[in-house]
Design a protein around this motif. Structure first.
Motif, PDB file in Angstrom:
ATOM      1  N   PHE A   1       0.836  -1.190   0.000  1.00 57.64           N
ATOM      2  CA  PHE A   1       0.000   0.000   0.000  1.00 57.64           C
ATOM      3  C   PHE A   1       0.876   1.247   0.000  1.00 57.64           C
ATOM      4  CE2 PHE A   1      -2.232  -3.377   2.262  1.00 57.64           C
ATOM      5  CZ  PHE A   1      -3.351  -3.504   1.469  1.00 57.64           C
ATOM      6  N   PRO A   2       1.534   1.524  -1.115  1.00 51.81           N
ATOM      7  CA  PRO A   2       2.427   2.683  -1.153  1.00 51.81           C
ATOM      8  C   PRO A   2       1.652   3.984  -1.004  1.00 51.81           C
ATOM      9  CG  PRO A   2       2.107   1.793  -3.348  1.00 51.81           C
ATOM     10  CD  PRO A   2       1.421   0.849  -2.388  1.00 51.81           C
ATOM     11  N   PRO A   3       2.314   5.037  -0.499  1.00 49.61           N
ATOM     12  CA  PRO A   3       1.636   6.331  -0.336  1.00 49.61           C
ATOM     13  C   PRO A   3       1.097   6.881  -1.647  1.00 49.61           C
ATOM     14  CG  PRO A   3       3.810   6.344   0.692  1.00 49.61           C
ATOM     15  CD  PRO A   3       3.671   5.050  -0.039  1.00 49.61           C
ATOM     16  N   SER A   4       1.656   6.443  -2.754  1.00 53.65           N
ATOM     17  CA  SER A   4       1.220   6.964  -4.048  1.00 53.65           C
ATOM     18  C   SER A   4       0.024   6.205  -4.617  1.00 53.65           C
ATOM     19  CB  SER A   4       2.386   6.888  -5.047  1.00 53.65           C
ATOM     20  OG  SER A   4       2.775   5.538  -5.211  1.00 53.65           O
ATOM     21  N   LEU A   5      -0.552   5.288  -3.834  1.00 54.18           N
ATOM     22  CA  LEU A   5      -1.701   4.520  -4.309  1.00 54.18           C
ATOM     23  C   LEU A   5      -2.824   5.484  -4.696  1.00 54.18           C
ATOM     24  CD1 LEU A   5      -2.539   1.487  -4.531  1.00 54.18           C
ATOM     25  CD2 LEU A   5      -3.745   1.833  -2.393  1.00 54.18           C
ATOM     26  N   PRO A   6      -3.400   5.321  -5.889  1.00 52.04           N
ATOM     27  CA  PRO A   6      -4.445   6.253  -6.325  1.00 52.04           C
ATOM     28  C   PRO A   6      -5.681   6.150  -5.433  1.00 52.04           C
ATOM     29  CG  PRO A   6      -4.274   4.397  -7.835  1.00 52.04           C
ATOM     30  CD  PRO A   6      -3.149   4.259  -6.848  1.00 52.04           C
ATOM     31  N   PRO A   7      -6.469   7.235  -5.319  1.00 49.65           N
ATOM     32  CA  PRO A   7      -7.649   7.211  -4.470  1.00 49.65           C
ATOM     33  C   PRO A   7      -8.721   6.238  -4.951  1.00 49.65           C
ATOM     34  CG  PRO A   7      -7.514   9.275  -5.690  1.00 49.65           C
ATOM     35  CD  PRO A   7      -6.258   8.508  -5.975  1.00 49.65           C
ATOM     36  N   SER A   8      -8.718   5.896  -6.226  1.00 51.75           N
ATOM     37  CA  SER A   8      -9.649   4.883  -6.718  1.00 51.75           C
ATOM     38  C   SER A   8      -8.851   3.842  -7.489  1.00 51.75           C
ATOM     39  CB  SER A   8     -10.712   5.506  -7.623  1.00 51.75           C
ATOM     40  OG  SER A   8     -10.110   6.083  -8.753  1.00 51.75           O
ATOM     41  N   LEU A   9      -9.378   2.645  -7.516  1.00 48.17           N
ATOM     42  CA  LEU A   9      -8.667   1.558  -8.187  1.00 48.17           C
ATOM     43  C   LEU A   9      -8.709   1.741  -9.701  1.00 48.17           C
ATOM     44  CD1 LEU A   9      -9.936  -1.441  -6.072  1.00 48.17           C
ATOM     45  CD2 LEU A   9      -7.697  -0.365  -5.964  1.00 48.17           C
ATOM     46  N   PRO A  10      -7.645   1.365 -10.380  1.00 42.79           N
ATOM     47  CA  PRO A  10      -7.657   1.472 -11.841  1.00 42.79           C
ATOM     48  C   PRO A  10      -8.689   0.513 -12.427  1.00 42.79           C
ATOM     49  CG  PRO A  10      -5.688   0.337 -11.073  1.00 42.79           C
ATOM     50  CD  PRO A  10      -6.406   0.837  -9.854  1.00 42.79           C
ATOM     51  N   PRO A  11      -9.212   0.805 -13.618  1.00 39.90           N
ATOM     52  CA  PRO A  11     -10.264  -0.034 -14.188  1.00 39.90           C
ATOM     53  C   PRO A  11      -9.792  -1.449 -14.513  1.00 39.90           C
ATOM     54  CG  PRO A  11      -9.556   1.641 -15.742  1.00 39.90           C
ATOM     55  CD  PRO A  11      -8.879   1.939 -14.445  1.00 39.90           C
ATOM     56  N   SER A  12      -8.529  -1.648 -14.738  1.00 40.94           N
ATOM     57  CA  SER A  12      -8.022  -2.977 -15.077  1.00 40.94           C
ATOM     58  C   SER A  12      -6.950  -3.376 -14.074  1.00 40.94           C
ATOM     59  CB  SER A  12      -7.440  -2.967 -16.494  1.00 40.94           C
ATOM     60  OG  SER A  12      -6.900  -4.222 -16.785  1.00 40.94           O
ATOM     61  N   LEU A  13      -7.303  -4.280 -13.177  1.00 40.76           N
ATOM     62  CA  LEU A  13      -6.365  -4.740 -12.170  1.00 40.76           C
ATOM     63  C   LEU A  13      -5.700  -6.031 -12.642  1.00 40.76           C
ATOM     64  CD1 LEU A  13      -8.548  -4.249  -8.992  1.00 40.76           C
ATOM     65  CD2 LEU A  13      -6.645  -2.840  -9.738  1.00 40.76           C
ATOM     66  N   PRO A  14      -4.451  -6.262 -12.243  1.00 42.30           N
ATOM     67  CA  PRO A  14      -3.821  -7.528 -12.599  1.00 42.30           C
ATOM     68  C   PRO A  14      -4.518  -8.683 -11.892  1.00 42.30           C
ATOM     69  CG  PRO A  14      -2.453  -6.305 -11.067  1.00 42.30           C
ATOM     70  CD  PRO A  14      -3.590  -5.412 -11.451  1.00 42.30           C
ATOM     71  N   PRO A  15      -4.554  -9.866 -12.497  1.00 41.82           N
ATOM     72  CA  PRO A  15      -5.204 -11.015 -11.864  1.00 41.82           C
ATOM     73  C   PRO A  15      -4.545 -11.369 -10.537  1.00 41.82           C
ATOM     74  CG  PRO A  15      -4.652 -11.478 -14.142  1.00 41.82           C
ATOM     75  CD  PRO A  15      -4.008 -10.174 -13.798  1.00 41.82           C
ATOM     76  N   SER A  16      -5.326 -11.868  -9.619  1.00 44.51           N
ATOM     77  CA  SER A  16      -4.851 -12.246  -8.298  1.00 44.51           C
ATOM     78  C   SER A  16      -5.100 -13.719  -8.047  1.00 44.51           C
ATOM     79  CB  SER A  16      -5.580 -11.431  -7.222  1.00 44.51           C
ATOM     80  OG  SER A  16      -5.363 -10.062  -7.412  1.00 44.51           O
ATOM     81  N   PHE A  17      -4.376 -14.269  -7.087  1.00 45.70           N
ATOM     82  CA  PHE A  17      -4.594 -15.653  -6.685  1.00 45.70           C
ATOM     83  C   PHE A  17      -5.540 -15.743  -5.496  1.00 45.70           C
ATOM     84  CE2 PHE A  17      -0.492 -16.234  -8.864  1.00 45.70           C
ATOM     85  CZ  PHE A  17      -0.847 -17.270  -9.707  1.00 45.70           C
ATOM     86  N   GLN A  18      -5.531 -14.720  -4.633  1.00 46.09           N
ATOM     87  CA  GLN A  18      -6.356 -14.744  -3.434  1.00 46.09           C
ATOM     88  C   GLN A  18      -6.903 -13.349  -3.163  1.00 46.09           C
ATOM     89  OE1 GLN A  18      -3.957 -16.112  -0.196  1.00 46.09           O
ATOM     90  NE2 GLN A  18      -3.232 -17.880  -1.325  1.00 46.09           N
ATOM     91  N   ILE A  19      -8.184 -13.305  -2.804  1.00 45.70           N
ATOM     92  CA  ILE A  19      -8.804 -12.050  -2.393  1.00 45.70           C
ATOM     93  C   ILE A  19      -9.572 -12.346  -1.114  1.00 45.70           C
ATOM     94  CG2 ILE A  19     -10.465 -10.246  -2.980  1.00 45.70           C
ATOM     95  CD1 ILE A  19      -9.816 -10.774  -5.928  1.00 45.70           C
ATOM     96  N   VAL A  20      -9.402 -11.498  -0.112  1.00 45.02           N
ATOM     97  CA  VAL A  20     -10.074 -11.664   1.172  1.00 45.02           C
ATOM     98  C   VAL A  20     -10.868 -10.398   1.473  1.00 45.02           C
ATOM     99  CG1 VAL A  20      -9.760 -12.038   3.648  1.00 45.02           C
ATOM    100  CG2 VAL A  20      -8.254 -13.190   2.018  1.00 45.02           C
ATOM    101  N   SER A  21     -12.109 -10.595   1.899  1.00 38.30           N
ATOM    102  CA  SER A  21     -12.981  -9.473   2.225  1.00 38.30           C
ATOM    103  C   SER A  21     -13.699  -9.799   3.539  1.00 38.30           C
ATOM    104  CB  SER A  21     -13.986  -9.269   1.095  1.00 38.30           C
ATOM    105  OG  SER A  21     -14.921  -8.296   1.455  1.00 38.30           O
ATOM    106  N   ALA A  22     -13.084  -9.433   4.646  1.00 34.34           N
ATOM    107  CA  ALA A  22     -13.671  -9.708   5.956  1.00 34.34           C
ATOM    108  C   ALA A  22     -14.396  -8.464   6.458  1.00 34.34           C
ATOM    109  CB  ALA A  22     -12.579 -10.126   6.934  1.00 34.34           C
ATOM    110  N   ASP A  23     -15.678  -8.610   6.755  1.00 38.04           N
ATOM    111  CA  ASP A  23     -16.505  -7.536   7.298  1.00 38.04           C
ATOM    112  C   ASP A  23     -16.561  -6.318   6.373  1.00 38.04           C
ATOM    113  OD1 ASP A  23     -18.267  -6.745   9.337  1.00 38.04           O
ATOM    114  OD2 ASP A  23     -16.726  -5.527  10.295  1.00 38.04           O
ATOM    115  N   VAL A  24     -16.621  -6.568   5.069  1.00 38.13           N
ATOM    116  CA  VAL A  24     -16.714  -5.485   4.082  1.00 38.13           C
ATOM    117  C   VAL A  24     -18.036  -5.562   3.326  1.00 38.13           C
ATOM    118  CG1 VAL A  24     -15.716  -4.521   1.978  1.00 38.13           C
ATOM    119  CG2 VAL A  24     -14.210  -5.334   3.803  1.00 38.13           C
ATOM    120  N   LEU A  25     -18.393  -6.743   2.847  1.00 38.70           N
ATOM    121  CA  LEU A  25     -19.592  -6.890   2.018  1.00 38.70           C
ATOM    122  C   LEU A  25     -20.880  -6.658   2.801  1.00 38.70           C
ATOM    123  CD1 LEU A  25     -18.593  -9.908  -0.255  1.00 38.70           C
ATOM    124  CD2 LEU A  25     -18.239  -7.468  -0.620  1.00 38.70           C
TER     125      LEU A  25
END
Length: 137
Positions: free
Chosen positions: A10-34
């Motif tokens: 999570f670098p300080p230069s991370l944009p405020p919104s995610l780019p429209p095309s993210l690289p594929p991931s192997f694992q995604i975790v969403s605890a207490d978000v949805l």
């Protein structure tokens, strides 16, 4: 988790919104978000696209609509109930297990395991929920 890992992830230069095309991931975790979203079709579809095919895993938690429907405080709030979700007085959403499983199938994911869990307490009372582990097909 080391501070170096956090800085790199999570670098300080991370944009405020995610780019429209993210690289594929192997694992995604969403605890207490949805729990802060009613309809889940868009987020589950986007998550499926972000996972690498086969062996891409997604783990997430939800509050259980099945339990909310047993409570008196669920009366009168109908938006989303037919689809399988409901806004609770707490400001969080509860979701029916069959609704979530149906959406996962539509977006190309299979349920590896679902467990009934207590994901949080509210005013000292346990809030029943679901812990899903899914894999991209």
């Amino acid at each position: 988790m080391s501070p170096d890992f956090v800085t790199k992830a999570f670098p300080p230069s991370l944009p405020p919104s995610l780019p429209p095309s993210l690289p594929p991931s192997f694992q995604i975790v969403s605890a207490d978000v949805l729990v802060y979203m009613g309809r889940l079709d868009y987020i589950l579809g986007t998550t499926s696209k972000a996972l690498k095919s086969k062996n891409g895993f997604f783990a997430f938690t939800l509050e259980s609509l099945e339990e909310v429907e047993k409570e008196e405080d669920a009366e009168g709030r109908e938006e989303g109930r037919e689809e399988g979700w409901l806004l609770r007085p707490t400001g969080r959403y509860a979701h029916r297990r069959e609704y979530v499983e149906g959406l996962l199938g539509k977006v190309g994911m299979e349920v590896v395991k679902v467990e009934a869990v207590v994901g949080r307490k509210d005013k000292g009372q346990p809030i029943p929920g679901w812990l899903f582990l899914c894999r991209k097909r």
